[in-house]
Design a protein around this motif. Structure first.
Motif, PDB file in Angstrom:
ATOM      1  N   THR A  80       0.817  -1.218   0.000  1.00 41.16           N
ATOM      2  CA  THR A  80       0.000   0.000   0.000  1.00 41.16           C
ATOM      3  C   THR A  80       0.848   1.264   0.000  1.00 41.16           C
ATOM      4  OG1 THR A  80      -0.150  -0.134   2.406  1.00 41.16           O
ATOM      5  CG2 THR A  80      -1.944  -1.110   1.136  1.00 41.16           C
ATOM      6  N   THR A  81       2.171   1.107  -0.178  1.00 40.59           N
ATOM      7  CA  THR A  81       3.151   2.212  -0.279  1.00 40.59           C
ATOM      8  C   THR A  81       3.112   3.125   0.940  1.00 40.59           C
ATOM      9  OG1 THR A  81       1.664   3.713  -1.462  1.00 40.59           O
ATOM     10  CG2 THR A  81       2.938   2.171  -2.803  1.00 40.59           C
ATOM     11  N   VAL A  82       2.846   2.564   2.118  1.00 46.41           N
ATOM     12  CA  VAL A  82       2.886   3.355   3.354  1.00 46.41           C
ATOM     13  C   VAL A  82       4.300   3.359   3.918  1.00 46.41           C
ATOM     14  CG1 VAL A  82       1.986   3.597   5.685  1.00 46.41           C
ATOM     15  CG2 VAL A  82       0.464   2.911   3.822  1.00 46.41           C
ATOM     16  N   GLY A  83       4.824   2.168   4.237  1.00 46.66           N
ATOM     17  CA  GLY A  83       6.211   2.034   4.673  1.00 46.66           C
ATOM     18  C   GLY A  83       6.545   2.770   5.953  1.00 46.66           C
ATOM     19  N   TYR A  84       6.122   2.229   7.108  1.00 50.59           N
ATOM     20  CA  TYR A  84       6.428   2.866   8.386  1.00 50.59           C
ATOM     21  C   TYR A  84       7.912   2.780   8.741  1.00 50.59           C
ATOM     22  CZ  TYR A  84       1.444   3.235   9.270  1.00 50.59           C
ATOM     23  OH  TYR A  84       0.119   3.564   9.195  1.00 50.59           O
TER      24      TYR A  84
END
Length: 482
Positions: free
Chosen positions: A362-366
């Protein structure tokens, strides 16, 4: 062997098959042969081919020229071109630009079975029928609002309250109430968020942080407005059971119910339960106040359109979730396997790797979990590229559903208003005609000579031209849909 004598019916049928049928449809001449027309013997053209008398012919067509053997029809020529296909190909397709409802009326006129339509055209006809049903429902709702009030005082008050609370376009006070309701929803939502700021909270007797009294008073005022609004709408509803079970009205109940339940728990629950349990129950109920933000959908057609578009896009949303689920399972398993060779790996198990796959696709990448090996980084790059593709694919159909439904609602509203205008015009024309006839009756009663009164009546009726003829009052949908 001798040939058997032919019956008169067989000779007539062979003669009709050899005939040429010339039809003039709205100024366009067409030549059809008898053997082609007789493929569907129950159609109007086949009946016309078998007619002999002038009266029988005139009952099937608008005009007839015996010298040219040409039959005239005041019908749509474009629709007839589609109807001709059934005689040659055995199926019919509706050309672009022709209203399906009007084309069905043309098929009924030419006595062609609707089942001969192709499947794609049947679907289009079904959609148009649904649209007409929706227009009819909207017209009925508007006519019900315009209808006369009940004879009793309570009936008049109930109808007035219903328009005041549910129909913002009915009057200026109703519009003011709708705006006030919208403002109260915004104020209540802002107060709910602001009350959680520690600097704006106060300490109670036990040293626990609670809401500021001013914010609590504003919250109470908003709940009072919501309660009064719901009670008035419930009392004025024509069908109270249907009103109570409506989705948006259930949202209204959920928005105001936590306040009264927490009030009861605060006053009565302390004697029945421990204080800690009461406070936990009140905090859980306060979270339910977020339901009141959904009350905005009542005053926003855009939110209603978005809800309908998402409801119609369950298939696309299901495909999106399926793509993501497959990608999450595959890339989390690959990431766990590739990162096992690194001594400081953050991938402890495949279920724990699910979280990494979700935030990567989801291209969030925490950044709390990330690969450290070269193969793991390559797997991560492929995973977020696949995630972008998986998310982007169903977006276009969802947007199309939103735009289609929004445009459809605008068309239906315009069509419903136009139908009401036609109904008003029809009623005015009938009133004008009735008044003229009433004037003729007065002239007749005042005239002593019976023959003179008849001549006056005939002369008046001959010279009278109505405002609109019946054909114009009941507009042909072929003309209106083009």
């Amino acid at each position: 062997m001798g040939t058997e004598p032919r019956s008169p019916d067989s000779s007539e049928s062979e003669a009709s098959e050899d005939q040429e049928l010339v039809v003039n449809i709205g100024g366009a001449r067409h030549l059809l042969y008898g053997y082609v027309v007789n493929r569907y013997p129950e159609s109007r053209l086949a009946e016309l081919l078998r007619c002999n008398g002038y009266e029988a012919i005139s009952s099937l067509c608008d005009d007839y020229d015996p010298s040219k053997r040409e039959f005239y029809f005041d019908r749509d020529p474009d629709s007839f071109k589609c109807v001709m296909e059934v005689y040659y190909f055995g199926e019919i397709h509706i050309k672009k630009g022709i209203c399906p409802i009007c084309f069905k009326n043309e098929l009924d006129f030419w006595k062609i079975d609707v089942d001969l339509l192709d499947e794609c055209c049947k679907c289009l006809l079904g959609e148009k029928n649904d649209e007409l049903e929706e227009i009819a429902k909207q017209v009925q709702l508007i006519l019900a609002d315009r209808g006369e009030s009940a004879d009793t005082c309570w009936g008049k008050a109930q109808k007035f309250l219903w328009k005041l609370m549910e129909k913002p376009d009915s009057s200026c006070p109703a519009r003011v109430i709708a705006v006030l309701s919208f403002l109260f929803i915004l104020i209540s939502s802002v107060v709910m968020c602001v009350s959680t700021i520690p600097e704006l909270q106060v300490m109670d007797e036990e040293g626990s942080p609670v809401e500021h009294p001013a914010l609590d008073s504003i919250e109470t005022a908003c709940i009072g407005w919501f309660t009064a609004e719901y009670i008035l709408r419930l009392l004025s509803a024509p069908n109270k059971l249907k009103f109570a079970l409506a989705f948006m009205n259930i949202i209204d109940v959920l928005a105001i119910l936590p306040f009264y339940v927490s009030l009861i728990l605060t006053t009565v629950g302390a004697t029945l339960m421990e204080l800690t349990n009461v406070q936990q129950a009140i905090q859980a109920l306060r979270i339910m106040r977020i339901a009141r933000i959904f009350k905005l959908a009542r005053h926003s057609s855009g939110l209603q359109t978005l809800t309908y578009a998402l409801k119609r896009s369950f298939k696309e949303l299901g495909l999106l979730l399926m793509y993501l689920a497959i990608g999450i399972f595959v890339f989390s398993a690959l990431g766990f396997t590739m990162e096992q060779s690194h001594p400081e790996t953050l991938f402890k198990s495949i279920p724990q790797s699910f979280w990494w796959a979700i935030i990567t696709m989801t291209t969030v990448g925490y950044g709390d979990i990330y690969p450290k090996t070269t193969l793991g980084k390559l797997n991560a790059a492929i995973s977020f590229l696949c995630g972008i593709i998986a998310i982007a694919l169903p977006i276009h159909p969802i947007i199309n559903n939103f735009v289609r439904y929004y445009n459809k609602q605008k068309v239906l509203e315009t069509a419903a208003k136009h139908e009401l205008e036609l109904m008003d015009l029809n009623a005015k024309a009938r009133q004008s005609e009735d008044s003229r006839h009433h004037h003729v009756d007065i002239v007749i009663t005042k005239t002593s000579n019976l023959s003179l009164s008849k001549s006056i009546m005939n002369t008046y009726n001959d010279t009278f031209i109505p405002l609109l003829s019946e054909e114009k009052l009941h507009r042909n949908r072929l003309q209106s849909c083009k």
